[in-house]
Design a protein around this motif. Structure first.
Motif, PDB file in Angstrom:
ATOM      1  N   ILE A 199       0.904  -1.134   0.073  1.00 18.79           N
ATOM      2  CA  ILE A 199       0.144   0.098  -0.205  1.00 18.79           C
ATOM      3  C   ILE A 199       0.966   1.293   0.032  1.00 18.79           C
ATOM      4  CG2 ILE A 199      -1.679   1.538   1.447  1.00 18.79           C
ATOM      5  CD1 ILE A 199      -2.754  -1.441   2.385  1.00 18.79           C
ATOM      6  N   GLU A 200       1.924   1.210   0.705  1.00 19.49           N
ATOM      7  CA  GLU A 200       2.863   2.294   0.869  1.00 19.49           C
ATOM      8  C   GLU A 200       3.551   2.491  -0.569  1.00 19.49           C
ATOM      9  OE1 GLU A 200       4.482   5.715   2.242  1.00 19.49           O
ATOM     10  OE2 GLU A 200       2.858   4.483   3.379  1.00 19.49           O
ATOM     11  N   ASP A 201       3.905   1.505  -1.311  1.00 22.21           N
ATOM     12  CA  ASP A 201       4.492   1.456  -2.444  1.00 22.21           C
ATOM     13  C   ASP A 201       3.428   2.159  -3.520  1.00 22.21           C
ATOM     14  OD1 ASP A 201       7.069   0.825  -1.362  1.00 22.21           O
ATOM     15  OD2 ASP A 201       6.640  -1.310  -2.211  1.00 22.21           O
ATOM     16  N   LEU A 202       2.434   1.715  -3.457  1.00 20.36           N
ATOM     17  CA  LEU A 202       1.353   2.335  -4.324  1.00 20.36           C
ATOM     18  C   LEU A 202       1.127   3.747  -4.139  1.00 20.36           C
ATOM     19  CD1 LEU A 202      -1.494  -0.380  -4.252  1.00 20.36           C
ATOM     20  CD2 LEU A 202      -0.148   0.124  -6.324  1.00 20.36           C
ATOM     21  N   LYS A 203       1.161   4.233  -2.979  1.00 20.95           N
ATOM     22  CA  LYS A 203       1.294   5.625  -2.821  1.00 20.95           C
ATOM     23  C   LYS A 203       2.379   6.554  -3.395  1.00 20.95           C
ATOM     24  CE  LYS A 203      -1.576   5.458   1.820  1.00 20.95           C
ATOM     25  NZ  LYS A 203      -1.282   5.627   3.111  1.00 20.95           N
ATOM     26  N   LEU A 204       3.584   5.902  -3.069  1.00 17.82           N
ATOM     27  CA  LEU A 204       4.887   6.592  -3.651  1.00 17.82           C
ATOM     28  C   LEU A 204       4.800   6.526  -5.127  1.00 17.82           C
ATOM     29  CD1 LEU A 204       7.442   4.912  -1.107  1.00 17.82           C
ATOM     30  CD2 LEU A 204       6.565   7.251  -1.108  1.00 17.82           C
ATOM     31  N   LEU A 205       4.210   5.287  -5.649  1.00 18.60           N
ATOM     32  CA  LEU A 205       4.001   5.331  -7.009  1.00 18.60           C
ATOM     33  C   LEU A 205       3.108   6.532  -7.707  1.00 18.60           C
ATOM     34  CD1 LEU A 205       4.895   3.994  -9.710  1.00 18.60           C
ATOM     35  CD2 LEU A 205       2.746   2.123  -9.414  1.00 18.60           C
ATOM     36  N   LEU A 366      -5.978  -0.674  -7.476  1.00 24.03           N
ATOM     37  CA  LEU A 366      -5.436  -1.538  -6.968  1.00 24.03           C
ATOM     38  C   LEU A 366      -5.028  -1.243  -5.239  1.00 24.03           C
ATOM     39  CD1 LEU A 366      -2.426  -1.727  -9.442  1.00 24.03           C
ATOM     40  CD2 LEU A 366      -3.461  -3.550  -8.717  1.00 24.03           C
ATOM     41  N   TRP A 367      -5.137   0.159  -5.005  1.00 22.22           N
ATOM     42  CA  TRP A 367      -5.105   0.439  -3.658  1.00 22.22           C
ATOM     43  C   TRP A 367      -6.127   0.037  -2.845  1.00 22.22           C
ATOM     44  CZ3 TRP A 367      -7.819   3.306  -0.240  1.00 22.22           C
ATOM     45  CH2 TRP A 367      -7.228   3.695   1.197  1.00 22.22           C
ATOM     46  N   THR A 368      -7.499   0.175  -3.476  1.00 17.88           N
ATOM     47  CA  THR A 368      -8.504  -0.130  -2.858  1.00 17.88           C
ATOM     48  C   THR A 368      -8.504  -1.750  -2.329  1.00 17.88           C
ATOM     49  OG1 THR A 368      -9.935   1.598  -3.781  1.00 17.88           O
ATOM     50  CG2 THR A 368     -11.064  -0.363  -2.971  1.00 17.88           C
ATOM     51  N   ILE A 369      -8.071  -2.504  -3.514  1.00 20.20           N
ATOM     52  CA  ILE A 369      -8.151  -3.888  -3.419  1.00 20.20           C
ATOM     53  C   ILE A 369      -6.965  -4.307  -2.139  1.00 20.20           C
ATOM     54  CG2 ILE A 369      -7.318  -6.098  -4.320  1.00 20.20           C
ATOM     55  CD1 ILE A 369      -8.347  -4.912  -7.074  1.00 20.20           C
ATOM     56  N   ASN A 371      -5.978  -2.584   0.319  1.00 21.96           N
ATOM     57  CA  ASN A 371      -6.422  -1.868   1.449  1.00 21.96           C
ATOM     58  C   ASN A 371      -7.286  -2.883   2.087  1.00 21.96           C
ATOM     59  OD1 ASN A 371      -5.679   0.192   3.244  1.00 21.96           O
ATOM     60  ND2 ASN A 371      -7.905   0.778   3.038  1.00 21.96           N
ATOM     61  N   SER A 372      -8.307  -3.528   1.197  1.00 25.46           N
ATOM     62  CA  SER A 372      -9.285  -4.342   1.711  1.00 25.46           C
ATOM     63  C   SER A 372      -8.843  -5.406   2.215  1.00 25.46           C
ATOM     64  CB  SER A 372     -10.403  -4.662   0.691  1.00 25.46           C
ATOM     65  OG  SER A 372     -11.060  -3.657   0.048  1.00 25.46           O
ATOM     66  N   LEU A 373      -7.671  -5.876   1.438  1.00 26.50           N
ATOM     67  CA  LEU A 373      -7.155  -7.366   1.864  1.00 26.50           C
ATOM     68  C   LEU A 373      -6.513  -7.138   3.242  1.00 26.50           C
ATOM     69  CD1 LEU A 373      -5.201  -8.638  -1.277  1.00 26.50           C
ATOM     70  CD2 LEU A 373      -6.701  -9.907   0.091  1.00 26.50           C
ATOM     71  N   LEU A 374      -5.862  -5.837   3.305  1.00 26.28           N
ATOM     72  CA  LEU A 374      -5.217  -5.484   4.703  1.00 26.28           C
ATOM     73  C   LEU A 374      -6.081  -5.609   5.700  1.00 26.28           C
ATOM     74  CD1 LEU A 374      -2.873  -4.591   6.406  1.00 26.28           C
ATOM     75  CD2 LEU A 374      -3.425  -2.187   5.781  1.00 26.28           C
ATOM     76  N   THR A 375      -7.418  -4.981   5.666  1.00 25.93           N
ATOM     77  CA  THR A 375      -8.482  -4.991   6.531  1.00 25.93           C
ATOM     78  C   THR A 375      -8.850  -6.554   6.992  1.00 25.93           C
ATOM     79  OG1 THR A 375      -9.228  -2.934   5.456  1.00 25.93           O
ATOM     80  CG2 THR A 375     -10.866  -4.290   6.843  1.00 25.93           C
ATOM     81  N   GLU A 376      -9.045  -7.247   6.010  1.00 27.31           N
ATOM     82  CA  GLU A 376      -9.321  -8.575   6.342  1.00 27.31           C
ATOM     83  C   GLU A 376      -8.310  -9.456   7.028  1.00 27.31           C
ATOM     84  OE1 GLU A 376     -12.263  -9.855   5.887  1.00 27.31           O
ATOM     85  OE2 GLU A 376     -12.778  -7.942   5.091  1.00 27.31           O
ATOM     86  N   TYR A 377      -6.991  -9.299   6.764  1.00 28.52           N
ATOM     87  CA  TYR A 377      -5.947 -10.000   7.425  1.00 28.52           C
ATOM     88  C   TYR A 377      -5.889  -9.574   8.759  1.00 28.52           C
ATOM     89  CZ  TYR A 377      -3.931 -11.468   2.974  1.00 28.52           C
ATOM     90  OH  TYR A 377      -3.556 -12.039   2.057  1.00 28.52           O
TER      91      TYR A 377
END
Length: 390
Positions: A199-205, A366-369, A371-377
């Motif tokens: 997620i952080e890499d996507l923000k940087l990208l 991609l960020w939304t996907i 982030n949703s995975l992170l929430t589920e983990y």
């Protein structure tokens, strides 16, 4: 208290030992060094500050990748106990009862010298009842924290002391079962860490792409008021929101969390593509792209673009531009409609706007996907902490 957890690996059976925490752990004195007495990047002894337990460190501290501050010269405590692998440290105070006694366990010290500092409780299993990696999760479990919440002292700040551990118990299975539990939860933690990195890499990208494709001196310059109708929402109270019978349509407010949604109404005020921005307060100048049926409050400005401009692309350009126009008023920063209307931005032809917009939509998807995975983990970990311990 049941002598077995609700959720267990199938190869294990038999009751767990119920152990008083004060009998499991021996406690050692800690220092009171403040942040001003610490620094990063030297080879001096490291110091665990309680703030890092609350924010910044995982449950299992691994100094091959995690970092702790060093004690500044001339601030070395006279009496101290060096931490060992398998030692635990608790934050002894918090404004939130869920954070009181939040633990970390020293999983890998990487041969570094560490001491426990301000507002921490340093414990060690000298009786060798537990394996390295188990205690941090056991003390993070719901079963343990439900006990802590009952005994934490205070009104605005809740705290515990080593004496309170004589009132708390944890369940201890065989070392083989401890190892299996600890390994499993550590793998989930590593997956959460990886997900955060993605997620952080996507923000940087996104930031890097923004710098390269959202600005060009060759593009035509426009004032916002020349390409958009400017308006804002209306006063919508929390009482009005609470009285809705079938709330369906979002209400956007000045907040930036939860995509700016403060609630839902039965009906909607706006439909289609818009750009909203926060006009007042700490988040003034924050820009959102909106598409659909929605409502917004009086602290949300709205732009409805005329034909020939891609709303999503313009929202991206404005998001980069607005902060420079927020009034410098620390008490209540503002970006009002007239100021927004006079902001000048450069835009390419419509076809290029649309092409660039697609790139950012893909990144957002991609960020939304992820982030949703992170929430589920995270939900999965919390569920396991509530079911796998006693």
């Amino acid at each position: 208290m049941s002598d077995v957890p609700h959720l267990r690996f199938p190869e294990f059976s038999g009751e767990w030992e119920i152990c008083k925490v004060s009998e499991l752990l021996d406690f050692y004195s800690t220092n009171s060094l403040s942040w001003e007495q610490l620094e990063y990047g030297t080879k001096a002894m490291m110091n665990l500050h309680y703030g890092l337990i609350h924010v910044g460190l995982p449950t299992m501290v691994d100094l091959t990748r995690d970092n702790l501050p060093n004690i500044k010269e001339d601030n070395m405590p006279k009496n101290f106990e060096l931490c060992k692998e398998g030692d635990v440290a608790f934050a002894d105070a918090s404004e939130d009862t869920n954070e009181v006694a939040k633990p970390i366990e020293f999983f890998d010290l990487a041969e570094k010298n560490i001491v426990c500092g301000l507002h921490t409780i340093h414990g060690r299993d000298n009786k060798n009842k537990t394996v390295i990696g188990f205690k941090g999760y056991a003390f993070s479990s719901y079963a343990f924290h439900n006990q802590i919440r009952r005994i934490a002292q205070g009104t605005k700040i809740y705290s515990i002391s080593t004496k309170n551990f004589s009132e708390c118990f944890i369940g201890i299975p065989s070392k083989t079962e401890q190892t299996k539990i600890a390994t499993f939860l550590r793998l989930i933690d590593e997956r959460i860490s990886t997900q955060n990195k993605i997620i952080e890499d996507l923000k940087l990208l996104k930031s890097a792409i923004s710098l390269n494709v959202l600005h060009s001196d060759t593009w035509e310059q426009f004032k916002v008021k020349d390409i958009a109708q400017i308006g804002r929402g209306r006063v919508i109270s929390s009482i009005e929101i609470s009285q809705q019978k079938s709330p369906t349509y979002p209400v956007y407010s000045s907040q930036t969390s939860n995509d700016g949604i403060m609630g839902y109404l039965d009906d909607y005020m706006f439909e289609g593509e818009y750009i909203s921005w926060t006009t007042d307060g700490a988040n003034a100048g924050t820009v959102f792209y909106r598409n659909g049926k929605f409502n917004c409050t009086n602290v949300c400005g709205l732009l409805k673009l005329i034909k020939g401009f891609d709303t999503h692309f313009v929202s991206l350009v404005l998001a980069e531009a607005t902060k420079k126009y927020v009034s410098i008023n620390l008490a209540n920063p503002k970006l009002m409609n007239n100021t927004m209307g006079n902001i000048q931005i450069r835009l390419p032809k419509l076809e290029e706007q649309k092409r660039i917009s697609i790139v950012f939509r893909v990144l957002q998807r991609l960020w939304t996907i992820h982030n949703s995975l992170l929430t589920e983990y995270i939900k999965q970990k919390q569920y396991l902490l509530s079911q796998m311990f006693i």
